[in-house]
Scaffold this active site. Structure first.
Site, mmCIF file in Angstrom:
data_model
loop_
_atom_site.group_PDB
_atom_site.id
_atom_site.type_symbol
_atom_site.label_atom_id
_atom_site.label_comp_id
_atom_site.label_asym_id
_atom_site.label_seq_id
_atom_site.Cartn_x
_atom_site.Cartn_y
_atom_site.Cartn_z
ATOM 1 N N ASP A 68 13.204 -2.592 -4.009
ATOM 2 C CA ASP A 68 12.652 -2.751 -2.447
ATOM 3 C C ASP A 68 11.120 -2.079 -2.851
ATOM 4 O OD1 ASP A 68 11.992 -1.861 -0.029
ATOM 5 O OD2 ASP A 68 13.613 -0.356 0.630
ATOM 6 N N LYS A 86 6.334 -3.580 4.875
ATOM 7 C CA LYS A 86 4.523 -2.167 5.089
ATOM 8 C C LYS A 86 3.171 -3.015 5.134
ATOM 9 C CE LYS A 86 6.949 2.295 5.180
ATOM 10 N NZ LYS A 86 7.528 2.488 4.660
ATOM 11 N N PHE A 146 14.976 5.693 0.403
ATOM 12 C CA PHE A 146 15.385 5.428 1.920
ATOM 13 C C PHE A 146 14.407 3.811 1.662
ATOM 14 C CE2 PHE A 146 11.979 4.214 5.463
ATOM 15 C CZ PHE A 146 13.156 4.563 6.574
HETATM 16 C C1 LIG Z 1 9.416 2.137 4.717
HETATM 17 C C2 LIG Z 1 10.184 1.609 4.246
HETATM 18 C C3 LIG Z 1 11.681 0.999 4.489
HETATM 19 C C4 LIG Z 1 11.428 0.673 5.777
HETATM 20 O O1 LIG Z 1 10.477 -0.524 6.349
HETATM 21 P P1 LIG Z 1 10.422 -0.413 8.239
HETATM 22 O O2 LIG Z 1 9.654 -1.011 8.615
HETATM 23 O O3 LIG Z 1 10.117 0.957 8.542
HETATM 24 O O4 LIG Z 1 11.962 -0.728 9.269
HETATM 25 C C5 LIG Z 1 12.103 0.028 3.763
HETATM 26 N N1 LIG Z 1 12.221 0.296 2.474
HETATM 27 C C6 LIG Z 1 11.159 1.345 1.723
HETATM 28 C C7 LIG Z 1 10.673 1.773 0.179
HETATM 29 C C8 LIG Z 1 10.165 2.046 3.039
HETATM 30 O O5 LIG Z 1 9.182 2.364 1.778
#
Ligand SMILES: *Cc1c(COP(=O)(O)O)cnc(C)c1O
Length: 393
Positions: A222, A251, A137
């Protein structure tokens, strides 16, 4: 003649008439938070074991965060990308120091935007092919969505930016087979969060580093969910002894104030040139001051160590019941596998008993409480855990 009595309707009831139904109905309308506790509009109190999806690193209304935001807003609230500010430069320097690498930072307002910036960096390599992971994700904007595996998220919005190959997460041989001299980058989460907290086999990130280096491709890690102390390290990939080319964060970084960052290391830090990218709000002084307060507080309150200790405590609590067959993850990012597809019912029962949980699948729970969560709150959860897990009669 008397006026009809209008029952004041709840925030939750008003939601569906005024907000787009993009996510399904909200579970509660929350009105206040303090530490690891939140209160709903009916005055009910809950222990927050989800932390706003791993965002509320310092819990709710931490005085250091409140003071930093209020103080910065009183001093200088916004300047746009035509100007800079002290907090922006200081935060970039601090993140590079924590990463232990020389490079440059681009600030955004969310995780998906941090990934969009990274995606654009990969295009400036002169190559266009990307390799991502099954189960990944990376966000909901069109670029990040192209790298996100889940069909239900992608398909309504296709065509997405193309030339993305998905390989099984943790499979180094499949990764080696998918990467060649035309690959711009490999994008990988050190632990997959939205997939339910999935940890790859030992050595997978190191293999990804070797494979990408051998082909002149970028390694883009990421850390939007895993970064900023969540796993007990500043960055989850620190354990793997690799130096990525790009690290994305969001986050936990602002502790609830929206901010993201794309950090590029070494040569990757000049891929984006003047005119290539921009954002009006990104790197806003208030958001950067919030992030600096988060980093300071993690240090001052020894929250990296706390994440490990409380994570161990929560793991023991979860595994004490036979219904839990496995707990994966590190620090305070944990996934619990249930023997039965009972996760939604468990979340509902926990809420009735005053604990906010999250399920990522029918038999999978994800825990991401504040890094400040007190041992007592976890113990209180442990005291009702068996009862919460009981199957409905
Ligand atoms: C939550 C998340 C995103 C997206 O972040 P948003 O602030 O919701 O756009 C991208 N990569 C990972 C691994 C995430 O957990």
């Amino acid at each position: 003649m008397s006026e009809p009595v209008n029952e004041p309707s709840s925030i939750k009831d008003r939601y569906s008439a005024a907000l787009m139904n993009t996510f399904g109905p909200p579970r509660l309308a929350l009105v206040r938070g303090e530490g690891a506790h939140v209160w709903d509009e009916d005055g009910r109190e809950y222990v927050d074991l989800f932390g706003g999806i791993a965002v509320n690193a310092l819990g709710h209304a931490h005085p250091a965060l409140v003071d930093a935001v209020a103080g910065q807003l009183r001093t200088l609230g916004h300047v746009s990308n035509f100007f800079t500010s002290g907090p922006q430069v200081e935060l970039a320097e601090r993140l590079l120091a924590l990463l232990g690498a020389s490079g440059r930072v681009f600030f955004t307002n969310s995780g998906t935007e941090a990934n969009e910036a990274a995606f654009k960096m990969t295009r400036r390599t002169g190559r266009t092919r990307l390799v991502a992971m099954e189960g990944a994700f990376h966000g909901r904007t069109m670029g990040a969505l192209a790298l996100t595996a889940k069909a239900a998220y992608r398909e309504p919005f296709e065509p997405l930016p193309g030339e993305v190959t998905f390989v099984p997460y943790g499979d180094a041989a499949a990764l080696a087979a998918a990467v060649d001299d035309t690959t711009a980058a490999v994008v990988v989460e050190p632990i997959q969060g939205e997939a339910g907290v999935v940890v790859p086999p030992e050595g997978f990130l190191a293999a990804a580093r070797e494979i990408t280096s051998a082909h002149g491709a970028l390694l883009w890690v990421d850390e939007v969910q895993t970064g900023v102390g969540r796993t007990g390290d500043w960055f989850a990939h620190a354990r793997d002894g690799v130096v990525p080319d790009i690290v994305t964060l969001a986050k936990g970084l602002g502790g609830g104030v929206p901010i993201g960052a794309a950090i590029a290391v070494g040569a990757a830090s000049t891929l984006l040139q003047p005119g290539n990218h921009g954002t009006t709000f990104g790197g806003n002084p208030v958001a950067c001051a919030a992030a600096l307060a988060v980093l300071d507080t993690i240090e001052k309150e020894s929250l990296l160590a706390a994440a490990v200790e409380r994570g161990d405590q929560l793991t023991r609590i979860l595994l004490a019941e036979q219904e839990v067959t496995d707990v994966e993850g590190r620090g305070l990012l944990l996934g619990a596998q249930l023997a039965d597809e009972r996760a939604a019912q468990v979340v509902a029962r926990a809420q009735e008993r005053g604990f906010l949980l999250n399920n990522t699948g029918p038999a999978r729970l994800r825990f991401a409480p504040p890094l400040t969560v007190p041992a007592d709150d976890l113990a209180a959860f442990g005291a009702v855990w068996a009862e919460i897990l009981e199957a409905d009669a």
